[in-house]
Design an enzyme around this catalytic site. Structure first.
Site, PDB file in Angstrom:
ATOM      1  NE  ARG A 121     -10.123  41.577   2.503  1.00 18.01           N
ATOM      2  CZ  ARG A 121     -10.504  42.095   3.389  1.00 18.01           C
ATOM      3  NH1 ARG A 121     -10.608  42.701   4.658  1.00 18.01           N
ATOM      4  NH2 ARG A 121     -12.054  41.483   3.519  1.00 18.01           N
ATOM      5  CG  ASP A 168      -9.789  42.729  11.386  1.00 16.50           C
ATOM      6  OD1 ASP A 168     -10.464  42.102  11.952  1.00 16.50           O
ATOM      7  OD2 ASP A 168      -9.440  42.080   9.855  1.00 16.50           O
ATOM      8  CG  HIS A 172     -27.651  35.333   4.526  1.00 20.19           C
ATOM      9  ND1 HIS A 172     -27.582  34.470   4.627  1.00 20.19           N
ATOM     10  CD2 HIS A 172     -26.411  35.445   3.519  1.00 20.19           C
ATOM     11  CE1 HIS A 172     -26.466  33.045   3.827  1.00 20.19           C
ATOM     12  NE2 HIS A 172     -25.891  34.082   2.892  1.00 20.19           N
ATOM     13  NE  ARG A 201     -15.076  43.949   4.287  1.00 20.58           N
ATOM     14  CZ  ARG A 201     -15.159  44.854   4.957  1.00 20.58           C
ATOM     15  NH1 ARG A 201     -16.181  45.730   3.868  1.00 20.58           N
ATOM     16  NH2 ARG A 201     -14.865  45.775   5.045  1.00 20.58           N
ATOM     17  CD  GLU A 231      -6.814  43.217   8.448  1.00 20.29           C
ATOM     18  OE1 GLU A 231      -7.728  43.835   7.594  1.00 20.29           O
ATOM     19  OE2 GLU A 231      -6.386  42.294   7.135  1.00 20.29           O
ATOM     20  NE  ARG A 280     -14.213  42.930  11.819  1.00 21.53           N
ATOM     21  CZ  ARG A 280     -14.034  42.884  11.052  1.00 21.53           C
ATOM     22  NH1 ARG A 280     -12.413  42.775  10.185  1.00 21.53           N
ATOM     23  NH2 ARG A 280     -14.743  42.613  10.062  1.00 21.53           N
ATOM     24  CB  CYS A 297     -10.452  50.012   2.706  1.00 20.49           C
ATOM     25  SG  CYS A 297      -8.822  48.712   3.855  1.00 20.49           S
TER      26      CYS A 297
HETATM   27  C1  PEP Z   1     -10.460  45.881   7.875  1.00 22.26           C
HETATM   28  O1  PEP Z   1     -10.411  45.289   8.828  1.00 22.26           O
HETATM   29  O2  PEP Z   1     -10.893  46.726   8.371  1.00 22.26           O
HETATM   30  C2  PEP Z   1     -11.478  45.249   6.932  1.00 22.26           C
HETATM   31  C3  PEP Z   1     -11.242  46.637   5.877  1.00 22.26           C
HETATM   32  O3  PEP Z   1     -11.432  44.308   6.329  1.00 22.26           O
HETATM   33  P1  PEP Z   1     -12.642  43.697   7.215  1.00 22.26           P
HETATM   34  O4  PEP Z   1     -13.465  44.129   7.154  1.00 22.26           O
HETATM   35  O5  PEP Z   1     -12.920  42.869   5.827  1.00 22.26           O
HETATM   36  O6  PEP Z   1     -12.149  42.303   7.708  1.00 22.26           O
HETATM   37 MG    MG Z   2      -9.798  43.007   8.445  1.00 23.03          MG
END
Ligand code: PEP
Ligand code: MG
Length: 867
Positions: free
Chosen positions: A632, A750, A489, A596, A726, A760, A797
């Protein structure tokens, strides 16, 4: 001596206890009996008798036969953690039942998918009984003769069930020790059995006291019947030879979790031991007390002149120079003893009212984030929180001590759920803990960052949403957090304020002294401490120049983006909610390359309806004024679980059910989302993008759903369907995926975590988690080459689309669309306009031949020194 034949309480496959996938049952520690892998969803009484207890989590029930045998019926393995979800009890404690009466019914799908196993146990748990005639290794019908229990007379021996606490232990040697229960699900069957095993041979008595009840520690049923919970303060009382040593030993065993994982509890509570007089005795050989977590050595403060670079994770892009203001949580000195409930309870209630008022003011100051403050309000309204604190106050503690203990216990319990969203709620709760303590101290709310000098770079273990709500405009230049995740948040609020933020810097951040000059680099996820004067000055000049340049870049940012040689590159925005869209257009977004949709689904009690989704998508499409909108499909599971979605507990959730795997498992959820997208007008403005694709068949399955829903809605126009790349396998077979996808979009966040095998969200590997690693770049090249065989557009993205250093490389590798954070779009477009394809290709080719991301970054910096 009586013999009673028990009827099978369930239909299913009957098996010996040794085959139960729970060591405590399999080794007979809980009791003797059998198990059934059920094919029915109703548990029935195996005998005439009395219900001794229905467990608080409704997954277990004990029935006492006329002969006094206590029969524990335990549904499934590890079901206590469901906290009653999926179970309905049909009887109450003390109720008389007949053989075959319904005791508990359960939702087989829900329990089966969440629990380790549905195999259910029927065991005799008290002493003095033997069991034979077991009907196992066969299919059994409910009501069939299952086993015979011999022994007993029907007389009630000892203290079998939890009983009101009379406080009497009799004469002779006694001992006592208090302990805070560190077990997430309380004393359920497994820890209760371990406790019984530890006390059984003791010639005296051992009782466990909790609130106003006590239980014989030699009785599984009695211990379970106490209904204990994580954080409960238990008193262990022993009477007999070596009583104090026994009480100490048992307390140590409890502190060690009795075979269950230990959840850390607040130190003040854990140390509470009103009756403890003797020094702790050595634990018995079997005890495995929890070792306190080894504290990471942090080291002395960095000294002026000691230039240090700390690496973290990018949260909000941008750069800033400033002086550090430390906001590491200090140890609050809280006095335990209160002035009496008449004084302490009103004090706590007044402090809570003050915090609630502060939350309302924060919501007014930042109306677009009112939901966050509302979530805080709801946490404060949780009756368990107040009740817990009031119970301590009534026991003579101070308001501060009581509130802190209760809030910390709940925060620890949330943090222990291995669910990043819950961990963020735990951070919210810690925030509230501090706010209430501050209010109790007599200071007003919002003291956090309200008095910041201009140009402050705040360093903290974790910044809290309420801290940000109190910051006057323009004072906060940057944020660095030792911990924290990029989706918390607080980070969402920091992004809304445009404050460069780096998270997961690690505890070395604590070594940065107050007032130290630093450079925070949200584009690279770095904090430079005590930079040399010339670096500071140069960065200041660069930041000022960048601010001016950004203003200038905004003037042309709404024009199409073409490279110096005329090559068209589209620059889109990543969006998370409706309110992000208009600002993105102002920054120059040519569309949305990644919506997202998780934000719509998270933090709710149930899934948004198709209509709710449709309205939000339509509003975003309207705000984009005809520009393309790539939506998405839901990317939950893994690190983004939904509380209302029954997904099994997974050992490695990031490698498990997430993204499209969840959509195909819960097709109705996915279909509703597809229908909502298909309804957006004008037809053709939306594209659908599917996360976590590993094989073409997954995308084909989604396409079949899209086609079916399109036909049902009578929508003639096709809709573009793309795959996110990804998962490394998807990059490797992009030529196969490109054959069935209309476009590909690379999720570098990812892709990088999976290629480098680095979580991550893990601060320990954050410094090496760089999407410019040549291994990641090689996969991007493969993805582009694969897509080219079908003439498919390849976008990026993930986070590297917002990293200016990545832009020439991605373009050089053949990417033609970047979807970035809105705040960087104006600058990114301007930079791309200066690039020539031949340079990008040359540098990208060279980057593929390097050994590390650092080398790649050096290469880019040499080619484009202005970066
Ligand atoms: C990614 O994995 O780079 C991506 C855009 O999706 P998210 O960060 O929402 O997992
Ligand atoms: Mg992702």
């Amino acid at each position: 001596m009586t013999a009673i034949t028990l009827a099978a309480p369930l239909a299913g496959w009957a098996m010996p206890l040794s085959e139960v996938p729970d060591p405590a049952f399999a080794q007979g520690l809980v009791g003797t009996g059998m198990a059934i892998d059920p094919t029915v969803s109703e548990l029935r009484s195996p005998c005439d008798g009395t219900v001794l207890s229905i467990h608080r989590a409704r997954h277990a029930c004990t029935v006492r036969t006329a002969s006094g045998a206590e029969i524990l019926l335990h549904l499934g393995v590890d079901t206590v953690g469901l906290n009653g979800e999926g179970f309905t009890a049909h009887v109450q404690d003390g109720q008389s039942v007949k053989t075959g009466d319904r005791l508990i019914s359960f939702d087989m799908d829900l329990v089966g998918s969440r629990a380790q196993s549905l195999v259910s146990m029927m065991v005799v748990v008290n002493d003095g009984y033997t069991v034979d005639g077991l009907s196992v290794d066969r299919e059994i019908a409910a009501g069939d003769a299952a086993m015979t229990v011999h022994g007993g007379s029907g007389a009630d021996a000892g203290l079998p069930a939890a009983a009101p606490d009379s406080g009497e232990d009799g004469d002779g040697e006694t001992g006592e020790r208090s302990v805070v229960l560190p077990i997430a699900s309380g004393l359920h069957a497994r820890p209760a059995a371990a406790l019984v095993a530890a006390t059984k041979a003791y010639p005296g008595t051992v009782t466990i006291h909790c609130r106003d009840r006590r239980a014989n520690a030699k009785s599984v049923v009695a211990l379970m019947g106490l209904g204990t919970m994580l954080g409960d303060r238990l008193t262990v009382r022993a009477a007999g030879p070596g009583a104090q040593d026994m009480a100490e030993s048992i307390a140590v065993l409890i502190e060690g979790g009795l075979g269950d994982p230990v959840v850390s509890t607040v130190a003040a509570g854990a140390a509470a031991g009103a009756g403890s007089q003797a020094a702790p005795a050595a634990p018995p050989a079997a005890a495995t007390p929890a070792q306190p977590a080894a504290e990471e050595e942090v080291g002395p403060p960095f000294a002026p002149g000691e230039e240090v670079l700390l690496k973290g994770t990018i949260a909000v892009p941008g750069q800033a120079v400033g002086a550090v203001v430390r906001r590491f949580r200090s140890i609050v000195r809280v006095v335990e003893q209160g002035a009496g409930p008449d004084i302490e309870e009103p004090r706590l209630r007044r402090a809570l009212e003050q915090v609630v008022a502060g939350l309302a003011q924060s919501a007014q100051r930042m109306p677009e984030h009112a939901a966050i403050f509302q979530a805080h309000r709801e946490l404060l309204d949780d009756p368990e929180l107040l009740d817990g604190a009031l119970a301590d106050i009534r026991a003579g503690k101070s308001a501060e001590w009581s509130w802190q203990r209760t809030a910390r216990l709940q925060a620890d319990a949330l943090a222990a759920l291995a669910d990043p969203r819950m961990a963020e709620r735990a951070a919210d709760l810690r925030d509230l803990e501090q706010q209430v303590l501050t209010a109790l101290s007599g200071k007003g709310p919002d003291v956090g960052l309200a008095e910041l000098p201009a140009g402050s770079i705040v360093l903290a273990d974790e910044i809290l949403p309420s801290d940000l709500a109190g910051v006057p405009d323009g004072r906060l230049a940057g944020i660095g957090m030792a911990h924290g995740g990029p989706t918390s948040h607080a980070v969402i609020l920091a992004a809304a304020l445009g404050v460069p933020t780096v998270v997961a810097l690690g505890r070395q951040a604590e070594r940065v002294p107050d007032g130290a000059p630093v450079v925070i680099d949200g584009n690279r996820g770095e904090l430079l401490v005590f930079p040399p004067e010339d670096t500071l000055a140069a960065t200041r000049t660069a930041v000022a120049a960048r601010t001016a340049r950004r203003e200038e870049n905004r003037l042309t940012s709404r024009e199409d983006c073409r490279m110096a040689d005329g090559t068209r590159i589209e620059v889109f925005a990543n969006l998370g909610r409706v309110s992000d869209a208009p600002g993105a257009v102002v920054e120059g977004a040519e569309g949305c390359g990644l919506l997202r949709t998780e934000f719509l689904f998270l933090e709710r009690q149930s899934a948004p309806t198709e209509d709710e989704q449709y309205q939000q998508y339509q509003q975003i499409a309207d705000a984009l004024e005809g520009r393309p909108l790539v939506i998405r499909t839901l990317d939950v599971g893994g690190d983004k679980p939904l509380s209302y979605l029954p997904l099994p507990k997974e050992e490695n959730p990031v490698l498990g059910l997430r993204g499209v795997r969840v959509g195909l498992r819960e097709p109705e959820l996915l279909r509703a989302q597809i229908r909502a997208i298909l309804r957006v007008k004008p037809a053709g403005v939306c594209r659908i993008m599917v996360p976590m694709i590993a094989s073409p068949s997954e995308l084909q399955a989604v396409r079949a759903m899209v086609d079916e829903e399109r036909a049902k809605l009578g929508r003639a126009e096709p809709i573009e369907l793309g795959a996110m790349i990804e998962v490394p396998a998807a990059a490797l077979i992009a030529d196969r995926i490109g054959a069935v996808a209309d476009f590909l979009s690379i999720g570098t966040n990812d892709l990088t975590q999976y290629v480098l095998a680095m979580d991550r969200g893990n601060p320990h590997v954050a410094a090496q988690l760089d999407a410019l690693h040549p291994g990641v770049l090689r996969l991007i090249r493969l993805a582009v080459m694969g897509a080219k065989t079908h003439d498919r557009v390849v976008a990026v993205c993930g986070g590297s689309a917002s990293d200016p250093m990545a832009a020439p490389l991605l373009i050089g590798l053949g990417v033609t669309e970047l979807s970035a954070t809105p705040a960087v779009i104006a600058d990114l477009k301007a930079f791309i306009r200066t690039l020539r394809m031949e340079d990008c290709r040359r540098v990208a080719e060279a980057a593929l031949g390097t050994d590390s991301a650092d080398e790649v970054r050096r290469l880019v910096a040499e080619s484009w020194p202005a970066l």
